[in-house]
Design a protein around this motif. Structure first.
Motif, PDB file in Angstrom:
ATOM      1  N   ILE A 250     -10.868   1.506   4.350  1.00 42.78           N
ATOM      2  CA  ILE A 250     -11.118   0.084   4.110  1.00 42.78           C
ATOM      3  C   ILE A 250     -12.623  -0.126   3.922  1.00 42.78           C
ATOM      4  O   ILE A 250     -13.419   0.352   4.732  1.00 42.78           O
ATOM      5  CB  ILE A 250     -10.611  -0.770   5.292  1.00 42.78           C
ATOM      6  CG1 ILE A 250      -9.148  -0.438   5.607  1.00 42.78           C
ATOM      7  CG2 ILE A 250     -10.782  -2.265   5.010  1.00 42.78           C
ATOM      8  CD1 ILE A 250      -8.682  -0.981   6.951  1.00 42.78           C
TER       9      ILE A 250
ATOM     10  N   TRP B 142       0.811  -1.214   0.000  1.00 43.60           N
ATOM     11  CA  TRP B 142       0.000   0.000   0.000  1.00 43.60           C
ATOM     12  C   TRP B 142       0.850   1.273   0.000  1.00 43.60           C
ATOM     13  O   TRP B 142       0.356   2.362   0.301  1.00 43.60           O
ATOM     14  CB  TRP B 142      -0.962  -0.011   1.190  1.00 43.60           C
ATOM     15  CG  TRP B 142      -2.017  -1.049   0.996  1.00 43.60           C
ATOM     16  CD1 TRP B 142      -2.056  -2.310   1.521  1.00 43.60           C
ATOM     17  CD2 TRP B 142      -3.151  -0.934   0.145  1.00 43.60           C
ATOM     18  NE1 TRP B 142      -3.139  -2.981   1.053  1.00 43.60           N
ATOM     19  CE2 TRP B 142      -3.841  -2.160   0.212  1.00 43.60           C
ATOM     20  CE3 TRP B 142      -3.666   0.092  -0.657  1.00 43.60           C
ATOM     21  CZ2 TRP B 142      -5.017  -2.394  -0.505  1.00 43.60           C
ATOM     22  CZ3 TRP B 142      -4.835  -0.129  -1.362  1.00 43.60           C
ATOM     23  CH2 TRP B 142      -5.496  -1.359  -1.285  1.00 43.60           C
TER      24      TRP B 142
ATOM     25  N   VAL C 225      -9.463  -7.633   7.671  1.00 49.52           N
ATOM     26  CA  VAL C 225      -9.119  -6.231   7.937  1.00 49.52           C
ATOM     27  C   VAL C 225      -7.977  -6.100   8.935  1.00 49.52           C
ATOM     28  O   VAL C 225      -7.291  -5.074   8.956  1.00 49.52           O
ATOM     29  CB  VAL C 225     -10.353  -5.440   8.419  1.00 49.52           C
ATOM     30  CG1 VAL C 225     -11.405  -5.378   7.333  1.00 49.52           C
ATOM     31  CG2 VAL C 225     -10.936  -6.049   9.686  1.00 49.52           C
TER      32      VAL C 225
ATOM     33  N   ALA D 247      -8.719   0.860   0.132  1.00 48.61           N
ATOM     34  CA  ALA D 247      -8.524  -0.584   0.024  1.00 48.61           C
ATOM     35  C   ALA D 247      -9.741  -1.306  -0.530  1.00 48.61           C
ATOM     36  O   ALA D 247      -9.631  -2.460  -0.948  1.00 48.61           O
ATOM     37  CB  ALA D 247      -8.158  -1.164   1.388  1.00 48.61           C
TER      38      ALA D 247
ATOM     39  N   HIS E  28     -13.248  -3.478  -0.522  1.00 51.59           N
ATOM     40  CA  HIS E  28     -13.609  -4.635   0.317  1.00 51.59           C
ATOM     41  C   HIS E  28     -12.366  -5.446   0.635  1.00 51.59           C
ATOM     42  O   HIS E  28     -11.542  -5.730  -0.235  1.00 51.59           O
ATOM     43  CB  HIS E  28     -14.628  -5.506  -0.398  1.00 51.59           C
ATOM     44  CG  HIS E  28     -14.956  -6.757   0.364  1.00 51.59           C
ATOM     45  ND1 HIS E  28     -15.747  -6.736   1.497  1.00 51.59           N
ATOM     46  CD2 HIS E  28     -14.565  -8.052   0.195  1.00 51.59           C
ATOM     47  CE1 HIS E  28     -15.852  -7.970   1.971  1.00 51.59           C
ATOM     48  NE2 HIS E  28     -15.135  -8.781   1.203  1.00 51.59           N
ATOM     49  N   TYR E  29     -12.248  -5.846   1.899  1.00 54.61           N
ATOM     50  CA  TYR E  29     -11.052  -6.574   2.344  1.00 54.61           C
ATOM     51  C   TYR E  29     -11.487  -7.600   3.380  1.00 54.61           C
ATOM     52  O   TYR E  29     -12.074  -7.255   4.408  1.00 54.61           O
ATOM     53  CB  TYR E  29     -10.041  -5.586   2.956  1.00 54.61           C
ATOM     54  CG  TYR E  29      -8.600  -6.022   2.861  1.00 54.61           C
ATOM     55  CD1 TYR E  29      -7.831  -5.668   1.761  1.00 54.61           C
ATOM     56  CD2 TYR E  29      -8.010  -6.781   3.867  1.00 54.61           C
ATOM     57  CE1 TYR E  29      -6.490  -6.062   1.662  1.00 54.61           C
ATOM     58  CE2 TYR E  29      -6.680  -7.178   3.777  1.00 54.61           C
ATOM     59  CZ  TYR E  29      -5.935  -6.811   2.675  1.00 54.61           C
ATOM     60  OH  TYR E  29      -4.617  -7.206   2.579  1.00 54.61           O
TER      61      TYR E  29
END
Length: 353
Positions: A215, A172, A244, A238, A240-241
């Motif tokens: 997020i 990131w 998390v 980010a 959908h993750y």
């Protein structure tokens, strides 16, 4: 103890997640706990349904017989989640009392019930709410002795990273960046993403070097606003993750800018369990969670949110103290802590029937 957790919801909502966590936690304590789900529940689409999940008949008229079979000769506890399940339990529980069945219901929304009858039913022994704000919303509909405040539980796997922090930082583009301020939300305006981006863009001092990690939101929805406010280079989206905690582990603080009436937001609880300092609006049950581990600001006041972001970025000593406090509070929000409290509550309920 035989315990049936009944939900009428067909989605994988926050309430359903709590029902799943609760059933698993009670089984871990040695109880015969089952999760009773509608036939069209989204959970049946998961690859590996648990053996202790019970598929209810497709037609609701058959639910009573299915539950009667599971209850057997009693004693037992039936704990209902979601509106329809609560109404049915309040009705069927009148007959179940003769078999030594004690009934309870979960409530996790801060609105006055439209139908007070289930709350007056003598079959319903307790209403388990997840915040003091939620308890206050019931005070005109439910006798106070029936209301019990128990914090939601977050499973350990939700706060255990699966990836190396250095890899996440590199992925990131956080290497060499300033402090990382995290947020978990979605595109619903009530989640306050727009207010957060605007407050972040207006922040001065050390906050000018910080990175905002969003997020769960859609990049195409929010990156144009970041570009318009000239902070696109300091905003990461980010989307959908699934895990998390992989991202929260690289954050220095967590921001929850909700404009709604969240009773016990899982995102904020997860941040506390990860030991993060928090900045939150004072909506719903958030003041229960921000307890010496960060800052509360008034919802709708971007200027206060801006000052809070500046404050959390400016003082490493305060961030460290808030982090220690979050780790102290973390034990309140484990699944085991919730289930231990429920275990004691259920025992009291069974003694009353």
């Amino acid at each position: 103890m035989r315990i049936l957790i009944l939900t009428s919801s067909t989605t994988f909502s926050g309430g359903v997640r709590q029902a799943v966590y609760q059933t698993a936690g009670l089984r871990a304590l040695g109880h015969d706990a089952r999760l009773c789900l509608p036939a069209d529940s989204a959970l049946w689409g998961l690859p590996d349904p648990e053996v202790w999940w019970v598929r209810l008949p497709e037609k609701q008229a058959g639910w009573r017989d299915a539950l009667d079979t599971l209850i057997g000769g009693g004693p037992a506890v039936v704990h209902a989640f979601h509106n329809r399940a609560v109404k049915l339990t309040a009705l069927w529980g009148l007959a179940w009392r003769r078999r030594g069945v004690a009934c309870a219901a979960h409530r996790g929304i801060i609105t006055r019930p439209a139908n007070p009858l289930p709350y007056w039913s003598p079959a319903m022994r307790r209403f388990v709410v997840n915040s003091r704000a939620c308890a206050r919303s019931l005070r005109w509909h439910c006798p106070s002795f029936k209301i019990r405040v128990l914090a939601n539980g977050v499973p350990d796997e939700r706060v255990t990273p699966r990836r190396d922090a250095a890899q996440v930082r590199s992925e990131w583009n956080l290497d060499g960046a300033g402090l990382v301020l995290g947020n978990i939300g979605n595109d619903n305006p009530v989640k306050g993403t727009e207010a957060l981006i605007r407050a972040f863009a207006a922040a001065r001092g050390a906050a000018r070097e910080a990175v905002l990690l969003l997020i769960g939101v859609t990049p195409g929805r929010w990156l144009p606003l970041a570009r318009q406010l000239h902070v696109e280079d300091r905003v990461r989206v980010a989307g959908h993750y699934d895990h998390v905690s992989d991202l929260l582990q690289v954050c220095d603080a967590f921001v929850f800018p909700s404009q709604g009436m969240d009773s016990a937001p899982n995102a904020l609880l997860e941040a506390v369990r990860m030991g993060l300092p928090v900045v939150s609006t004072d909506v719903g049950g958030c003041p229960d969670i921000v307890d010496g581990n960060g800052l509360l600001v008034r919802a709708g006041r971007e200027d206060e949110l801006t000052r809070a972001l500046e404050a959390v970025c400016a003082d490493a000593g305060r961030r460290a103290a808030w982090s220690v406090r979050s780790r102290e509070l973390s034990s309140r929000y484990t699944v085991e802590a919730r289930c231990r409290a429920l275990e004691s509550l259920y025992e009291d309920m069974l003694r009353e029937v």
